[in-house]
Each structure stands twice: as C-alpha cells, then as structure tokens.
Design a protein around this motif. Structure first.
Motif, short mmCIF file in Angstrom:
data_model
loop_
_atom_site.label_atom_id
_atom_site.label_comp_id
_atom_site.label_asym_id
_atom_site.label_seq_id
_atom_site.Cartn_x
_atom_site.Cartn_y
_atom_site.Cartn_z
N UNK A 118 0.81 -1.22 0.00
CA UNK A 118 0.00 0.00 0.00
C UNK A 118 0.84 1.27 0.00
N UNK A 119 2.01 1.21 0.61
CA UNK A 119 2.86 2.41 0.61
C UNK A 119 3.24 2.80 -0.81
N UNK A 120 3.53 1.81 -1.64
CA UNK A 120 3.87 2.09 -3.03
C UNK A 120 2.66 2.59 -3.79
N UNK A 121 1.52 1.96 -3.57
CA UNK A 121 0.29 2.39 -4.24
C UNK A 121 -0.05 3.82 -3.82
N UNK A 122 0.09 4.10 -2.52
CA UNK A 122 -0.19 5.45 -2.03
C UNK A 122 0.73 6.48 -2.65
N UNK A 123 2.02 6.15 -2.76
CA UNK A 123 2.96 7.08 -3.37
C UNK A 123 2.64 7.31 -4.85
N UNK A 124 2.27 6.24 -5.56
CA UNK A 124 1.91 6.40 -6.97
C UNK A 124 0.68 7.28 -7.14
N UNK A 125 -0.34 7.05 -6.30
CA UNK A 125 -1.55 7.87 -6.39
C UNK A 125 -1.22 9.33 -6.09
N UNK A 126 -0.42 9.56 -5.05
CA UNK A 126 -0.04 10.94 -4.70
C UNK A 126 0.75 11.58 -5.84
N UNK A 127 1.63 10.82 -6.45
CA UNK A 127 2.42 11.34 -7.57
C UNK A 127 1.52 11.70 -8.75
#
Length: 184
Positions: A118-127
């Motif tokens: 989820x941390x990676x998914x969250x970073x991608x969404x934020x990006x």
C-alpha cells in the motif's frame, strides 16, 4: 501474512524453441491443434507434459493475448482522441490510465490485501495527483498567457487600423477565434 503464489506452468520450463512451437500451435487457427496433438509433439521432443497442464497454460496464454489486444484497441482510440490536442491532454490520458490500473489493482486485491504494498500504491496515487495539479497549473498559465497576448494584439490592431474599422473588426474576429481554439 499470506504470500501470493505465482502460477508455474511446466511449459514455461521448456527450451525456448519448443515453447515457441507450443505457443505457435496454441495460437494457430488453421489447422487448429488439439491438446492431444500438442501433448504428442511434446512427448516426441522428450517432454511428457499432460493435456491438463497444456490447457492451464493455454488459458493463461489466451488471457494475456486478450489483455494485450484489448489494451492495443484502447490505445488506438485514445491516440485518435488526443491526436490534435496539446501535450497536456496526452499526459492527462496517460495519468487516467495509470490511475484506473491502480484502482483496479486495489479493487481486485480482496484476500491478498495484506500482501499489497500500500505504501507504493499510495505514493503512486499521490504522484499522479501532483502531476494532475501541475498540469492544471500549466493549462491555467497557458490560457492566461494567450489572453494577455490576445489583448495586446487587439490593442495594437486598434492603434494601427483606426482608419479602417471594417478590417479592424475582421482581424479582431480572427484573433478571438484563434484564442478560442488555443484555450478550448
């Protein structure tokens, strides 16, 4: 935390030339090879692999082929839709595709949700959101620049063409139409 297991097909372990031949036989339309014929071919090559293994591999093979074909068709439509648009529209389409893929992954996670990074998914969404904001800011600045330029051109035309109001009117109309096309 349960780990997601990768499907491992016996056919994937075959030498490249034999696997390529199996892929070719599975994709073939005329003549259409049966699983028994493919099983016999593999047996002759010294790789006894059963029909059920071939069928499982084929199902996976077909799903991948369908997804590639579907993606290719979607991209054709998208390229046609944004062909005459500024570069920011293409970036927006790419962002929307990426966001759709991420959201699909989250939606399909179900019992694998614990293993989903989820941390990676969250970073991608934020990006993606940051780039969307930057794109909107760029569009705003572009539209603002076009508006300022349009007003300067109209002021210069009015100064130069005081004596010919009809020509002035036609030129201002052309400038306004161009402005509308650029900011649409």
């Amino acid at each position: 935390m349960s780990k997601r297991r990768r499907k491992h097909f016996k056919i994937e372990d075959l030498p490249k030339n034999i696997r390529a031949k199996v892929d070719e036989m599975l994709a073939s339309q005329n003549p259409r090879y049966t699983y028994e014929e493919i099983e016999f071919f593999l047996y002759q090559e010294g790789h006894p692999i059963g029909k059920s293994s071939i069928a499982r591999y084929h199902n996976s093979f077909e799903r991948i082929t369908e997804r590639i074909t579907e993606t290719r068709e979607k991209l054709k439509v998208l390229v046609e839709a944004v062909r005459d648009q500024p570069g920011t529209d293409i970036a927006e389409v790419a962002n929307q595709l990426m966001m759709q893929g991420l959201l699909q992954r989250v939606a399909q996670a179900e019992d694998e949700f614990d293993a989903l990074p989820l941390d990676k998914v969250g970073r991608l969404i934020a990006s993606l959101e940051r780039s969307a904001v930057q794109r909107e800011k760029l569009k705003f600045e572009f539209d603002k620049g076009v508006a300022v330029s349009t007003e300067k051109i109209k002021a210069q035309l009015q100064e130069e063409l005081k004596a010919d109001p009809e020509l002035l009117s036609r030129l201002i109309e052309i400038v306004e139409r161009t402005k509308d096309e650029l900011t649409a």
